[in-house]
Design a protein around this motif. Structure first.
Motif, PDB file in Angstrom:
ATOM      1  N   ILE A 215     -27.496  92.382  -1.699  1.00 17.70           N
ATOM      2  CA  ILE A 215     -26.859  91.893  -2.942  1.00 17.70           C
ATOM      3  C   ILE A 215     -27.536  93.416  -4.138  1.00 17.70           C
ATOM      4  O   ILE A 215     -28.157  93.594  -4.413  1.00 17.70           O
ATOM      5  N   GLU A 216     -26.832  94.076  -4.509  1.00 21.63           N
ATOM      6  CA  GLU A 216     -26.400  94.630  -5.805  1.00 21.63           C
ATOM      7  C   GLU A 216     -26.312  94.056  -7.093  1.00 21.63           C
ATOM      8  O   GLU A 216     -25.692  93.112  -7.418  1.00 21.63           O
ATOM      9  N   GLY A 217     -27.794  94.331  -7.559  1.00 26.26           N
ATOM     10  CA  GLY A 217     -26.945  94.272  -9.721  1.00 26.26           C
ATOM     11  C   GLY A 217     -27.860  95.531 -10.245  1.00 26.26           C
ATOM     12  O   GLY A 217     -28.041  96.366 -10.224  1.00 26.26           O
TER      13      GLY A 217
ATOM     14  N   ARG B  12     -27.537  83.736  -0.654  1.00 29.19           N
ATOM     15  CA  ARG B  12     -26.544  84.209  -1.241  1.00 29.19           C
ATOM     16  C   ARG B  12     -26.477  82.937  -2.793  1.00 29.19           C
ATOM     17  O   ARG B  12     -26.171  84.300  -3.563  1.00 29.19           O
ATOM     18  N   ASN B  13     -25.891  82.306  -2.138  1.00 30.99           N
ATOM     19  CA  ASN B  13     -25.368  81.362  -3.708  1.00 30.99           C
ATOM     20  C   ASN B  13     -26.246  80.863  -4.461  1.00 30.99           C
ATOM     21  O   ASN B  13     -26.635  80.937  -5.683  1.00 30.99           O
TER      22      ASN B  13
ATOM     23  N   SER C  75     -16.453  92.932  -6.311  1.00 27.34           N
ATOM     24  CA  SER C  75     -17.016  93.252  -5.179  1.00 27.34           C
ATOM     25  C   SER C  75     -16.300  94.455  -4.522  1.00 27.34           C
ATOM     26  O   SER C  75     -15.543  95.007  -5.011  1.00 27.34           O
ATOM     27  N   GLY C  76     -16.474  95.006  -3.237  1.00 34.16           N
ATOM     28  CA  GLY C  76     -15.909  96.162  -2.643  1.00 34.16           C
ATOM     29  C   GLY C  76     -15.412  96.355  -1.204  1.00 34.16           C
ATOM     30  O   GLY C  76     -15.664  95.388  -0.710  1.00 34.16           O
ATOM     31  N   PRO C  77     -14.861  97.331  -0.446  1.00 34.06           N
ATOM     32  CA  PRO C  77     -14.512  97.578   0.895  1.00 34.06           C
ATOM     33  C   PRO C  77     -15.753  97.365   1.544  1.00 34.06           C
ATOM     34  O   PRO C  77     -16.166  99.009   0.782  1.00 34.06           O
TER      35      PRO C  77
ATOM     36  N   ILE D 274     -23.370  93.119 -13.504  1.00 35.66           N
ATOM     37  CA  ILE D 274     -22.578  92.390 -12.307  1.00 35.66           C
ATOM     38  C   ILE D 274     -23.397  92.650 -11.224  1.00 35.66           C
ATOM     39  O   ILE D 274     -24.555  93.073 -11.253  1.00 35.66           O
ATOM     40  N   LEU D 275     -23.107  91.743 -10.685  1.00 39.27           N
ATOM     41  CA  LEU D 275     -24.082  91.622  -8.674  1.00 39.27           C
ATOM     42  C   LEU D 275     -23.041  91.045  -8.176  1.00 39.27           C
ATOM     43  O   LEU D 275     -22.015  90.778  -7.719  1.00 39.27           O
ATOM     44  N   SER D 276     -23.441  92.189  -6.914  1.00 40.74           N
ATOM     45  CA  SER D 276     -22.616  92.411  -5.873  1.00 40.74           C
ATOM     46  C   SER D 276     -22.831  92.080  -4.734  1.00 40.74           C
ATOM     47  O   SER D 276     -23.337  93.032  -3.919  1.00 40.74           O
ATOM     48  N   PRO D 277     -22.851  90.990  -3.958  1.00 39.42           N
ATOM     49  CA  PRO D 277     -23.246  90.167  -2.537  1.00 39.42           C
ATOM     50  C   PRO D 277     -22.008  91.042  -1.217  1.00 39.42           C
ATOM     51  O   PRO D 277     -20.864  91.101  -1.404  1.00 39.42           O
ATOM     52  N   GLY D 278     -22.523  91.026  -0.264  1.00 35.43           N
ATOM     53  CA  GLY D 278     -21.457  92.010   0.508  1.00 35.43           C
ATOM     54  C   GLY D 278     -22.846  92.367   2.284  1.00 35.43           C
ATOM     55  O   GLY D 278     -23.445  92.930   1.837  1.00 35.43           O
TER      56      GLY D 278
END
Ligand code: DAH
Length: 340
Positions: free
Chosen positions: A207-209, A108-109, A124-126, A184-188
């Motif tokens: 991971i979302e871009g 991820r990093n 990030s989101g819930p 944005i980049l959203s890992p989770g």
């Protein structure tokens, strides 16, 4: 007097210490010049004749008890002293074992680091989402057949609440609150109602871009993905295979050319040399409309990938369950390079 002597014997027998000065006090009390024993012996001459034998015997018992006790106390304290004397300060200290990052964190990093260099920031989101952000706003209205692509955990009491099935929900949350340009980049973590096996898990990481601006084109998407695969895998040959996602139009699967140099290459690419690594596409105008962004002014691309899948390719780990068993023998094999 016999009774008095017996009491002293009891006292001596139950006495214990490892302390040097307490041992010395014991000696002074019983065996010192003005100690109890001397005092009793001096009273011995006043003992009436017939009792002399019995009292004498008792006195000797007391004397032996005091001497034996003193010897054993001294042995103890000497052992203690010795222990202190032999502390070896030149010995190396207890080593502090280095921990290691979890392979999912390492990958991820690395991915974050690659996209950061071209201007992507984190968002990030819930994990507990509502229907709107996970499905409806992403152009997956109720009863849309594509909802079947992602088997979902719902909350029984409220069908509007679910565990997010993908990180695409973060796109919606971000676009609802921010104006373009967006990068944005959203890992989770994401969740699917699937049986746990070597290939699937009820929880995994994505991971979302997302990139939204004026005049963003499919060519921008391809260029960005090529930069990404080159940086991450050292492989620059990619192909975009037409596919379908409700939230992008057109949509594509990204394959990277892995090569066919080794036996493992044959195995993991099933003899084709190509590996599928993620889904992507141009954000569907309906999605932009749903979050109040004018699709006539703005366009953008999005992509999403599974982190465990990427880790599998980087580390050749064929069983997804290994990531979540927390077996230290597995985990300690992954050493992050500095900063990851
Ligand atoms: N959300 C998709 C999934 O979970 C992955 C994905 C595909 C995300 C295409 C995207 C995209 O943003 O454009 O399977």
């Amino acid at each position: 007097m016999i009774e008095e002597i017996q009491q002293y014997i009891n006292e001596i027998e139950s006495f214990h210490t490892t302390d040097v000065s307490e041992t010395e006090s014991f000696r002074i009390k019983f065996l010192g010049k003005k100690g109890i024993l001397n005092e009793l012996f001096s009273r011995f001459k006043d003992v009436p004749g017939p009792e002399k034998k019995e009292v004498g015997l008792a006195l000797n018992l007391l004397k032996n008890a005091a001497n034996n006790k003193l010897n054993s106390l001294r042995e103890n304290t000497a052992a203690q002293d010795q222990k202190q004397e032999f502390t070896d300060f030149t010995q190396p200290g207890n080593p502090i074992e280095n921990g290691s990052r979890h392979p999912v964190s390492i990958v991820r990093n690395r991915i974050i680091e690659i996209f950061k260099r071209i201007g992507f920031t984190l968002s990030s989101g819930p994990e507990i989402e509502d229907d709107w952000h996970n499905f409806t706003a992403l152009n997956l209205p109720e009863y849309h057949p594509a909802r079947d692509m992602q088997d979902t955990f719902f909350i029984e009491k409220d069908p509007d609440i679910l565990l997010r099935t993908h990180t695409s929900s973060v796109q919606i949350r971000y676009m609802e609150n921010q104006k373009p340009p967006i990068r944005i980049l959203s890992p989770g973590r994401v969740y699917r109602n699937e049986a746990v096996s070597a290939r699937s898990h009820a929880m995994f990481h994505q991971i979302e871009g997302l990139y939204i601006d004026k005049d963003v084109s499919f060519a921008d998407l391809k260029q960005t993905l090529q930069y990404f695969t080159t940086e991450l895998f050292g492989k620059s040959q990619i192909r975009l295979r037409p596919s379908y996602f409700p939230f992008t139009e057109p949509s594509a699967e990204v394959d990277v050319y892995w090569g066919l140099e080794t036996e493992t290459d044959y195995k993991i690419t099933k003899g084709t040399g190509w590996l599928e690594i993620m889904g992507c596409g141009m954000v569907d105008p309906n999605v932009l409309q749903n979050v109040g962004i004018d699709p006539d002014t703005y366009s953008g691309y999005a992509f999403g990938m599974g982190i465990e899948r990427i880790a599998l390719l980087l580390y050749q780990i064929g069983d997804i369950r290994l990531y979540f068993e927390n077996d230290v023998r597995f985990l300690e094999q992954f050493q992050a390079e500095f900063g990851w």
